[in-house]
Design a protein around this motif. Sequence first.
Motif, PDB file in Angstrom:
ATOM      1  N   TYR A  52      -1.256   7.657  -5.396  1.00  0.00           N
ATOM      2  CA  TYR A  52      -2.389   8.092  -4.696  1.00  0.00           C
ATOM      3  C   TYR A  52      -3.586   7.244  -4.763  1.00  0.00           C
ATOM      4  O   TYR A  52      -4.817   7.633  -4.719  1.00  0.00           O
ATOM      5  CB  TYR A  52      -2.788   9.436  -5.187  1.00  0.00           C
ATOM      6  CG  TYR A  52      -1.974  10.620  -4.799  1.00  0.00           C
ATOM      7  CD1 TYR A  52      -1.800  11.110  -3.763  1.00  0.00           C
ATOM      8  CD2 TYR A  52      -0.908  11.047  -5.869  1.00  0.00           C
ATOM      9  CE1 TYR A  52      -0.809  12.398  -3.582  1.00  0.00           C
ATOM     10  CE2 TYR A  52      -0.174  11.806  -6.009  1.00  0.00           C
ATOM     11  CZ  TYR A  52       0.111  12.751  -4.604  1.00  0.00           C
ATOM     12  OH  TYR A  52       1.051  13.412  -4.576  1.00  0.00           O
ATOM     13  N   TRP A  53      -3.269   5.836  -4.573  1.00  0.00           N
ATOM     14  CA  TRP A  53      -4.322   4.790  -4.589  1.00  0.00           C
ATOM     15  C   TRP A  53      -4.116   3.741  -3.555  1.00  0.00           C
ATOM     16  O   TRP A  53      -2.980   2.975  -3.438  1.00  0.00           O
ATOM     17  CB  TRP A  53      -4.239   4.153  -5.965  1.00  0.00           C
ATOM     18  CG  TRP A  53      -5.413   3.125  -6.199  1.00  0.00           C
ATOM     19  CD1 TRP A  53      -6.561   3.234  -5.959  1.00  0.00           C
ATOM     20  CD2 TRP A  53      -5.173   1.937  -6.949  1.00  0.00           C
ATOM     21  NE1 TRP A  53      -7.135   2.013  -6.658  1.00  0.00           N
ATOM     22  CE2 TRP A  53      -6.498   1.352  -7.123  1.00  0.00           C
ATOM     23  CE3 TRP A  53      -3.867   1.516  -7.740  1.00  0.00           C
ATOM     24  CZ2 TRP A  53      -6.420   0.088  -7.582  1.00  0.00           C
ATOM     25  CZ3 TRP A  53      -4.222   0.262  -8.173  1.00  0.00           C
ATOM     26  CH2 TRP A  53      -5.273  -0.655  -8.145  1.00  0.00           C
ATOM     27  N   ILE A  54      -5.173   3.411  -2.657  1.00  0.00           N
ATOM     28  CA  ILE A  54      -5.075   2.487  -1.825  1.00  0.00           C
ATOM     29  C   ILE A  54      -6.382   1.562  -2.249  1.00  0.00           C
ATOM     30  O   ILE A  54      -7.442   1.749  -1.917  1.00  0.00           O
ATOM     31  CB  ILE A  54      -5.326   2.870  -0.294  1.00  0.00           C
ATOM     32  CG1 ILE A  54      -4.266   3.771   0.029  1.00  0.00           C
ATOM     33  CG2 ILE A  54      -5.241   1.754   0.532  1.00  0.00           C
ATOM     34  CD1 ILE A  54      -4.436   4.478   1.428  1.00  0.00           C
ATOM     35  N   SER A  86      -7.265  -3.425   0.876  1.00  0.00           N
ATOM     36  CA  SER A  86      -7.797  -2.982   2.020  1.00  0.00           C
ATOM     37  C   SER A  86      -8.817  -3.678   2.611  1.00  0.00           C
ATOM     38  O   SER A  86      -8.989  -4.028   3.818  1.00  0.00           O
ATOM     39  CB  SER A  86      -8.386  -1.461   1.893  1.00  0.00           C
ATOM     40  OG  SER A  86      -9.202  -0.945   0.993  1.00  0.00           O
ATOM     41  N   ILE A  87      -9.800  -4.094   1.816  1.00  0.00           N
ATOM     42  CA  ILE A  87     -10.996  -4.796   2.228  1.00  0.00           C
ATOM     43  C   ILE A  87     -10.747  -6.190   2.915  1.00  0.00           C
ATOM     44  O   ILE A  87     -10.937  -6.654   3.946  1.00  0.00           O
ATOM     45  CB  ILE A  87     -11.994  -5.029   1.054  1.00  0.00           C
ATOM     46  CG1 ILE A  87     -12.648  -3.703   0.691  1.00  0.00           C
ATOM     47  CG2 ILE A  87     -13.156  -5.857   1.656  1.00  0.00           C
ATOM     48  CD1 ILE A  87     -13.137  -2.716   1.534  1.00  0.00           C
ATOM     49  N   ILE A 109       0.840  -1.070  -0.069  1.00  0.00           N
ATOM     50  CA  ILE A 109      -0.091  -0.071   0.010  1.00  0.00           C
ATOM     51  C   ILE A 109       0.670   1.166   0.105  1.00  0.00           C
ATOM     52  O   ILE A 109       0.673   2.271  -0.571  1.00  0.00           O
ATOM     53  CB  ILE A 109      -0.849   0.039   1.219  1.00  0.00           C
ATOM     54  CG1 ILE A 109      -2.171  -1.184   1.194  1.00  0.00           C
ATOM     55  CG2 ILE A 109      -1.581   1.392   1.362  1.00  0.00           C
ATOM     56  CD1 ILE A 109      -2.894  -1.072   2.168  1.00  0.00           C
ATOM     57  N   VAL A 110       2.022   1.251   0.865  1.00  0.00           N
ATOM     58  CA  VAL A 110       2.891   2.295   0.723  1.00  0.00           C
ATOM     59  C   VAL A 110       3.190   2.761  -0.660  1.00  0.00           C
ATOM     60  O   VAL A 110       3.154   3.980  -0.991  1.00  0.00           O
ATOM     61  CB  VAL A 110       4.018   2.017   1.587  1.00  0.00           C
ATOM     62  CG1 VAL A 110       5.026   3.387   1.503  1.00  0.00           C
ATOM     63  CG2 VAL A 110       3.715   2.036   3.079  1.00  0.00           C
ATOM     64  N   LYS A 138     -10.443   3.755   4.719  1.00  0.00           N
ATOM     65  CA  LYS A 138     -10.356   2.482   5.005  1.00  0.00           C
ATOM     66  C   LYS A 138      -8.982   1.668   5.398  1.00  0.00           C
ATOM     67  O   LYS A 138      -9.107   0.851   6.420  1.00  0.00           O
ATOM     68  CB  LYS A 138     -10.589   1.755   3.643  1.00  0.00           C
ATOM     69  CG  LYS A 138     -11.769   1.953   3.052  1.00  0.00           C
ATOM     70  CD  LYS A 138     -11.812   1.559   1.663  1.00  0.00           C
ATOM     71  CE  LYS A 138     -13.060   1.933   0.839  1.00  0.00           C
ATOM     72  NZ  LYS A 138     -13.362   1.733  -0.319  1.00  0.00           N
ATOM     73  N   LEU A 139      -7.977   2.322   5.215  1.00  0.00           N
ATOM     74  CA  LEU A 139      -6.550   2.014   5.789  1.00  0.00           C
ATOM     75  C   LEU A 139      -6.757   2.158   7.270  1.00  0.00           C
ATOM     76  O   LEU A 139      -6.264   1.280   8.156  1.00  0.00           O
ATOM     77  CB  LEU A 139      -5.627   2.568   5.370  1.00  0.00           C
ATOM     78  CG  LEU A 139      -4.119   2.628   5.841  1.00  0.00           C
ATOM     79  CD1 LEU A 139      -3.778   0.931   5.609  1.00  0.00           C
ATOM     80  CD2 LEU A 139      -3.018   3.475   4.995  1.00  0.00           C
ATOM     81  N   LEU A 140      -7.094   3.314   7.718  1.00  0.00           N
ATOM     82  CA  LEU A 140      -7.335   3.671   9.061  1.00  0.00           C
ATOM     83  C   LEU A 140      -8.150   2.685   9.803  1.00  0.00           C
ATOM     84  O   LEU A 140      -8.106   2.139  11.036  1.00  0.00           O
ATOM     85  CB  LEU A 140      -7.771   4.946   9.360  1.00  0.00           C
ATOM     86  CG  LEU A 140      -7.499   5.529  10.825  1.00  0.00           C
ATOM     87  CD1 LEU A 140      -6.076   5.461  11.036  1.00  0.00           C
ATOM     88  CD2 LEU A 140      -8.010   7.021  11.030  1.00  0.00           C
TER      89      LEU A 140
END
Length: 271
Positions: free
Chosen positions: A125-127, A132-133, A117-118, A186-188
């Motif tokens: 600029y994409w997660i 993430s799910i 993800i980093v 979503k990451l948080l």
Amino acid sequence: MIYFPNWLLLTYVSVVGAVVGSFLNVVIARLPAGESIVSPRSHCPKCRSQIAWYDNIPVLSWLILRGRCRSCKATISPRYPLIELLACALMTALFLRLGVTWQFAFWAPLSMVFLAIVFLDIDHYWIPDLLSIPAMIWALLGAFLPDRIGIIAALIGLLPALALFLIAKIFSAMMHREGMGLGDVKLLAVIGLALGVFPTILVVLFASLQGTIIGLIIIALGGHKPKEPAADGWTPHARAIPFGPFLILAALEILLLPEYFLQLPIKLLKL
């Protein structure tokens, strides 16, 4: 029961980390292009020739080939071995911190997803939801494991993500532009499910602080220029800095150095 010395286990974990890092290179390169991460086999992006197994050994093959494709001699980015080394270092650090525990079994795969993800967030600029799910589901199920935080604490850990979502919506309504993508929310949520509410609040604080400092340095050096517009069609401002990497950095700092980062706010209040 077969006994393995700690140094042997540590070596094994480190090698596995480097191998996973090699796979992460595929994920990071192919996901934005909408390509399969399983097939075809790894190939040179320039001449498209398949990479033999002996040229695909993490870090070592890049050094032996001096950073060039065996077939066409095109330059191979040093970021490939960098990601492999980062994955190796992260797995090693987790093992040294957590040992042979359920905590390590939980955090090892999650940290590898974080690493992918980093670089996706830095580049595009994409997660992606594809990462993430499943990470959210993993973090939720992992709450039931022994020595983990428990399902109630995990669900309460979603509150910072909910607050961030509301702040992003209010900002968007007031400024008529997007200030933070839902990918960060979503990451948080993943981090909140994994760490719980208080550490996640600290993650937001430390990420904001470190992001501000590093962001100002990047802007002073000319700004961050992504490879292309964000995957969802949003074109970032020339001085926009992705927030996801800083959330992940802060989460790993709190995980690996809790005696320092969890007590830092208390120490500051006593000054």
